[in-house]
Structure formats: C-alpha cells, structure tokens
Scaffold this active site. Structure first.
Site, mmCIF file in Angstrom:
data_model
loop_
_atom_site.group_PDB
_atom_site.id
_atom_site.type_symbol
_atom_site.label_atom_id
_atom_site.label_comp_id
_atom_site.label_asym_id
_atom_site.label_seq_id
_atom_site.Cartn_x
_atom_site.Cartn_y
_atom_site.Cartn_z
ATOM 1 N N ASP A 119 0.851 -1.186 0.000
ATOM 2 C CA ASP A 119 0.000 0.000 0.000
ATOM 3 C C ASP A 119 0.888 1.237 0.000
ATOM 4 O O ASP A 119 1.172 1.819 1.046
ATOM 5 C CB ASP A 119 -0.917 -0.007 1.231
ATOM 6 C CG ASP A 119 -1.902 1.156 1.228
ATOM 7 O OD1 ASP A 119 -2.087 1.772 0.163
ATOM 8 O OD2 ASP A 119 -2.469 1.450 2.294
ATOM 9 N N HIS A 120 1.349 1.615 -1.203
ATOM 10 C CA HIS A 120 2.210 2.784 -1.363
ATOM 11 C C HIS A 120 1.599 3.753 -2.363
ATOM 12 O O HIS A 120 0.891 3.352 -3.288
ATOM 13 C CB HIS A 120 3.603 2.380 -1.857
ATOM 14 C CG HIS A 120 4.332 1.481 -0.924
ATOM 15 N ND1 HIS A 120 4.594 1.823 0.380
ATOM 16 C CD2 HIS A 120 4.858 0.236 -1.094
ATOM 17 C CE1 HIS A 120 5.248 0.844 0.977
ATOM 18 N NE2 HIS A 120 5.416 -0.129 0.103
ATOM 19 N N GLY A 126 12.902 -4.633 14.834
ATOM 20 C CA GLY A 126 13.829 -4.675 15.963
ATOM 21 C C GLY A 126 13.070 -4.747 17.273
ATOM 22 O O GLY A 126 11.852 -4.941 17.305
ATOM 23 N N GLY A 140 5.744 3.436 8.625
ATOM 24 C CA GLY A 140 5.892 4.459 7.607
ATOM 25 C C GLY A 140 7.108 4.329 6.718
ATOM 26 O O GLY A 140 8.134 3.778 7.094
ATOM 27 N N GLU A 141 6.955 4.865 5.513
ATOM 28 C CA GLU A 141 8.023 4.963 4.530
ATOM 29 C C GLU A 141 7.973 6.361 3.922
ATOM 30 O O GLU A 141 6.883 6.901 3.668
ATOM 31 C CB GLU A 141 7.844 3.930 3.411
ATOM 32 C CG GLU A 141 7.989 2.485 3.850
ATOM 33 C CD GLU A 141 9.410 2.098 4.172
ATOM 34 O OE1 GLU A 141 10.321 2.900 3.854
ATOM 35 O OE2 GLU A 141 9.611 1.010 4.720
#
Length: 292
Positions: free
Chosen positions: A49-50, A184, A116-117
């Site tokens: 989903d971008h 992480g 997020g990106e």
C-alpha cells in the site's frame, strides 16, 4: 505447518535490502491474480500500500484499497491482507477502509500496519520524523483504530491525532485483525502490545523471540519470500531463488519455518512471468512446500 501466501503486487521485500522489487502490475490484473492464487491453492494473499512505486521503471501504483475490494469480490475463501499500510493520512480513515474490507470479504481481511516509509509520507508534505516519534504516532494511531473497530463513538484528543465523534457504521461480525510490522526490539514490543499478527519480512528469529518475550507468544508471524521463476536476474540471484529450482525455494522457506514464522508470502518478480509462475506453483512448488 507453514501457510503459503501470494503477494499481489511486489514490494521491496528483502532477502537483501539492496534488492528493489516494486509495484509491477496494473490494477485490473491484480484482482485476476487474486482469483488465480485462490484457484491453485495459495493460503492467503497480501498487497502493498504505497502512493508511489519503489522503482520508477515498474510504472504502477494504484489505489490499493479499490484493488482489495475487487479482489474480495473475485475470490470466495482467500484471506487478504495489507502488507503494510501506514495510517499517516488519518487513523480514523484507515479504520473505515479496513472495516469496509472486513465486510466485503466476509471476515477474510487483516489490516497490516507499519510505521511508515518516506515513499508515502513526502507526497502530502508530512516529513519524516525520527523513529521514536514515528513509533509514538503509530501506537496512538493503532489505539484509535481499535477503538473505532468496537463500533462505539470515538472522541480523541491526543499528541498527534484528534478524532471528533467518529463512528463506524459498517463493521464485520468480528473485528478486523491487526498486523504490525517490526524490524527490531522496540517495534517487536509495540507489536506484542497492540497486534494480533507480527509481520517481519526477512527470516529474523531474534525479532520473533523479542515479540514472544514481550507477550506475543502464540500469535501468527508473517514473512515474505521473493523468488524469480523462469528468469536469470544476475543482480539478484545471490539473494533470491531464481529459475525453476523447487529445492532452492524450499530451502529459503525453511529458514522462515525454523525462525518461528507461521506464514510466508511468495513474491514472483517479473510481471511477464506471472501466468507461468502460477502453472509451476500449482503443479510443483505448492505441493513441495506443503511438506515443510
């Protein structure tokens, strides 16, 4: 048993973070791919989903929630999942989209969320805050989504988001499960606190252990495995199984199983090889993967 999924549109899924795999199919074909994945026996399907593709040359990045609605109508049993959505535009809007997908799919939808990106954030001028801030924003967004999934009116005045008397009128019989992507310790703990499902692309047993230690024991763990059927891409051959070698895919999938994953979604690199990939997967690959 390892559940084997199909990725409707490729994402930058790392066997190596240097390997770009991005949106490669136009929107109308994605619903057809979902139907084909169901027909040949995949256990579920995921979709990225971008707003923009990872690589300009791939040339596709539709509004994936419309594609999901089409995929829900093109299938009958196949579970569907965003892989993953960042609730930057507003968590109340994401909750509404996810609840509607839960209804349209008759309970077959899981809302996969991530922190997020920049690919998505920059198009609305939202900037890229530090990771600790993004995690706080993300946790607040998930809380809002969960409250809205209850069907109650929600009013929220938070550090990052405000909601004024929001209510979802169309909800599935059971709340949409939430998956959270982790990379992480901090994000694994956040997933253990808020998620029904953990998402970690690579086979990273240390992240799974952190998730379990923080309270996530017994919940599904999803990964993603890129492969390149019937091609010989020299630039990625060291990182992903290439050609038609079933054993190479089995070895790669076993790394996920050994790391404690319950689900792994295959990514077929190369739009022009999708149909031949489906034929191979039905006849050879999926039967072999069922032995893991």
């Amino acid at each position: 048993m390892l559940h084997i999924g199909y990725t409707l549109t490729s994402e930058q899924t790392p066997m190596s973070e240097q390997t770009p795999m991005s949106e490669q199919s136009p929107p109308r074909e994605l619903a057809d791919h979902a139907a084909a994945a169901e027909r040949i026996g995949f256990d579920y399907a995921v979709i990225s989903d971008h707003y923009l593709p990872w690589v300009e040359e791939m040339g596709h990045s539709p509004y994936y929630w419309s594609v999901l609605g089409a995929a829900a109508q093109a299938t009958e049993r196949l579970p569907l999942m965003t892989y993953v959505t960042y609730p930057i535009y507003h968590p109340a809007v994401v909750a509404q989209k996810a609840a509607t997908m839960g209804v349209l799919s008759q309970g077959r939808f899981t809302l996969g969320l991530g922190a997020g990106e920049n690919t998505d954030e920059h198009v609305v001028g939202a900037g890229r805050p530090p990771v600790d801030t993004r995690h706080r924003m993300f946790a607040e967004a998930v809380l809002i989504i969960r409250k809205l999934f209850s069907g109650a009116y929600v009013t929220h005045q938070g550090q990052f988001y405000d909601v004024d008397s929001a209510k979802l009128y169309d909800l599935p019989e059971r709340p949409v499960p939430i998956g959270i992507a982790a990379s992480g310790g901090q994000s694994a703990e956040l997933a253990a606190e808020y998620a029904d499902v953990l998402v970690v692309n690579e086979p990273r047993p240390e992240v799974v252990r952190q998730f379990h230690a923080a309270g996530g024991e017994g919940r599904p763990v999803y990964g993603q495995l890129p492969i390149a059927y019937d091609t010989d891409p020299e630039d990625v051959a060291a990182n992903v199984p290439c050609g038609d070698d079933v054993d190479a895919v089995l070895r790669a999938a076993k790394r996920f199983a050994d790391a404690g994953y319950t689900h792994v979604a295959l990514v077929q690199i190369g739009h022009d090889q999708q149909q031949s990939f489906f034929d191979w997967a039905e006849k050879e690959l999926l039967p072999a993967l069922r032995t893991l």
